[in-house]
Design a protein around this motif. Structure first.
Motif, PDB file in Angstrom:
ATOM      1  N   VAL A 196       0.854  -1.184   0.068  1.00  0.00           N
ATOM      2  CA  VAL A 196       0.206   0.189   0.166  1.00  0.00           C
ATOM      3  C   VAL A 196       0.778   1.161  -0.073  1.00  0.00           C
ATOM      4  O   VAL A 196       2.026   1.440   0.914  1.00  0.00           O
ATOM      5  N   ILE A 197       0.650   2.090  -0.955  1.00  0.00           N
ATOM      6  CA  ILE A 197       1.488   3.440  -0.992  1.00  0.00           C
ATOM      7  C   ILE A 197       0.391   4.600  -0.734  1.00  0.00           C
ATOM      8  O   ILE A 197      -0.544   4.659  -1.610  1.00  0.00           O
ATOM      9  N   ILE A 198       0.514   5.556  -0.002  1.00  0.00           N
ATOM     10  CA  ILE A 198      -0.107   6.566   0.230  1.00  0.00           C
ATOM     11  C   ILE A 198       0.473   8.142  -0.041  1.00  0.00           C
ATOM     12  O   ILE A 198       1.300   8.250   0.638  1.00  0.00           O
ATOM     13  N   LEU A 199      -0.023   8.592  -0.990  1.00  0.00           N
ATOM     14  CA  LEU A 199       0.830   9.882  -1.275  1.00  0.00           C
ATOM     15  C   LEU A 199      -0.029  11.165  -1.062  1.00  0.00           C
ATOM     16  O   LEU A 199      -1.207  11.092  -1.156  1.00  0.00           O
ATOM     17  N   VAL A 258      -4.204   6.796  -2.890  1.00  0.00           N
ATOM     18  CA  VAL A 258      -3.991   5.381  -2.139  1.00  0.00           C
ATOM     19  C   VAL A 258      -3.866   4.492  -3.252  1.00  0.00           C
ATOM     20  O   VAL A 258      -4.779   3.945  -3.920  1.00  0.00           O
ATOM     21  N   TYR A 259      -2.795   3.834  -3.110  1.00  0.00           N
ATOM     22  CA  TYR A 259      -2.531   2.755  -4.290  1.00  0.00           C
ATOM     23  C   TYR A 259      -2.201   1.199  -3.558  1.00  0.00           C
ATOM     24  O   TYR A 259      -1.344   1.408  -2.598  1.00  0.00           O
ATOM     25  N   VAL A 260      -2.864   0.469  -4.050  1.00  0.00           N
ATOM     26  CA  VAL A 260      -2.687  -1.024  -3.819  1.00  0.00           C
ATOM     27  C   VAL A 260      -2.351  -1.980  -4.434  1.00  0.00           C
ATOM     28  O   VAL A 260      -3.011  -2.131  -5.775  1.00  0.00           O
ATOM     29  N   GLY A 261      -1.609  -3.070  -3.974  1.00  0.00           N
ATOM     30  CA  GLY A 261      -1.266  -4.212  -5.318  1.00  0.00           C
ATOM     31  C   GLY A 261      -0.219  -4.971  -4.539  1.00  0.00           C
ATOM     32  O   GLY A 261       0.215  -5.014  -3.513  1.00  0.00           O
ATOM     33  N   HIS A 262      -0.333  -6.292  -5.323  1.00  0.00           N
ATOM     34  CA  HIS A 262       0.799  -7.321  -5.078  1.00  0.00           C
ATOM     35  C   HIS A 262       1.784  -7.250  -5.959  1.00  0.00           C
ATOM     36  O   HIS A 262       1.677  -7.536  -7.270  1.00  0.00           O
ATOM     37  N   MET A 282       4.682   4.081   2.747  1.00  0.00           N
ATOM     38  CA  MET A 282       4.510   2.724   2.074  1.00  0.00           C
ATOM     39  C   MET A 282       4.295   1.744   3.242  1.00  0.00           C
ATOM     40  O   MET A 282       5.047   1.828   4.030  1.00  0.00           O
ATOM     41  N   VAL A 283       3.444   0.694   3.181  1.00  0.00           N
ATOM     42  CA  VAL A 283       3.294  -0.297   4.244  1.00  0.00           C
ATOM     43  C   VAL A 283       3.196  -1.562   3.204  1.00  0.00           C
ATOM     44  O   VAL A 283       2.525  -1.602   2.275  1.00  0.00           O
ATOM     45  N   PHE A 284       4.316  -2.597   3.639  1.00  0.00           N
ATOM     46  CA  PHE A 284       4.133  -3.885   2.912  1.00  0.00           C
ATOM     47  C   PHE A 284       4.613  -4.946   3.511  1.00  0.00           C
ATOM     48  O   PHE A 284       4.837  -4.884   4.917  1.00  0.00           O
ATOM     49  N   GLN A 285       4.368  -6.355   3.126  1.00  0.00           N
ATOM     50  CA  GLN A 285       4.415  -7.346   3.867  1.00  0.00           C
ATOM     51  C   GLN A 285       5.849  -7.771   4.025  1.00  0.00           C
ATOM     52  O   GLN A 285       6.610  -7.605   3.001  1.00  0.00           O
ATOM     53  N   THR A 286       6.424  -8.327   5.030  1.00  0.00           N
ATOM     54  CA  THR A 286       7.619  -8.921   5.327  1.00  0.00           C
ATOM     55  C   THR A 286       7.508 -10.015   6.417  1.00  0.00           C
ATOM     56  O   THR A 286       6.239 -10.317   6.793  1.00  0.00           O
ATOM     57  N   LYS A 287       8.316 -10.975   6.561  1.00  0.00           N
ATOM     58  CA  LYS A 287       8.333 -12.051   7.296  1.00  0.00           C
ATOM     59  C   LYS A 287       8.586 -11.399   8.769  1.00  0.00           C
ATOM     60  O   LYS A 287       9.420 -10.413   9.032  1.00  0.00           O
TER      61      LYS A 287
END
Length: 118
Positions: free
Chosen positions: A3-6, A28-32, A56-61
Motif C-alpha cells: 500500500v502506498i499513500i501519497l 491510495v495505491y494497493v497491489g501485489h 508505504m506499508v508492505f508485507q515482510t516476514k
C-alpha cells in the motif's frame, strides 16, 4: 500486498504508480508486487515526490508481518522490541484556520460566573 499513500505529490507520479498498482482512492495505491519492483517503485516515489510526502506499508516476514517506509512525513517508524510503531510528532501540528484559545463569549461566561459567586 503493498500500500502506498501519497499526499500533495505531482500528477506524473500518480500516473506512474497506476501502471503497477490499483488506485483505490485519491493518492491510495494497493497491489501485489515483488520486492524488487516495490524497491524500484519506492525509489521512483522518492525521486518524483517533490514537495509531497509518501508512506508505504508492505508485507515482510516476522512477528508483525508488515513494515513501513516514509518520505518527508512527520510521523516516523520506530522499532520497539522488534515491533514497528509509528511515532507521532511531539509538538502538535496546528492548522492556521483553527481558532486559538477561547471565544469572547466563553470568556465572558467564565468570568461572569466567578464574579457572581464572590
Amino acid at each position: 500486498m503493498t500500500v502506498i499513500i501519497l499526499t500533495a505529490c505531482p500528477v506524473g507520479l500518480r500516473g506512474h504508480l497506476t501502471q503497477w498498482l490499483i488506485e483505490l482512492s485519491a493518492g491510495v495505491y494497493v497491489g501485489h508486487i515483488s520486492s524488487r519492483v516495490r524497491n524500484r517503485l519506492w525509489a521512483r516515489v522518492i525521486d518524483m515526490a517533490g514537495p509531497g510526502r509518501a508512506l508505504m506499508v508492505f508485507q515482510t516476514k516476522g512477528e508483525q508481518r508488515l513494515s513501513f517506509k516514509v518520505h518527508d512525513h512527520h510521523w516516523t517508524p520506530v522499532d520497539l522490541d522488534g515491533i514497528s510503531l509509528m511515532r507521532r510528532p511531539s509538538e502538535p501540528v496546528f492548522n492556521a484556520a483553527m481558532p486559538s484559545g477561547w471565544s469572547k463569549a466563553a470568556r465572558r461566561r467564565r468570568f461572569a460566573g466567578r464574579r457572581s459567586s464572590e
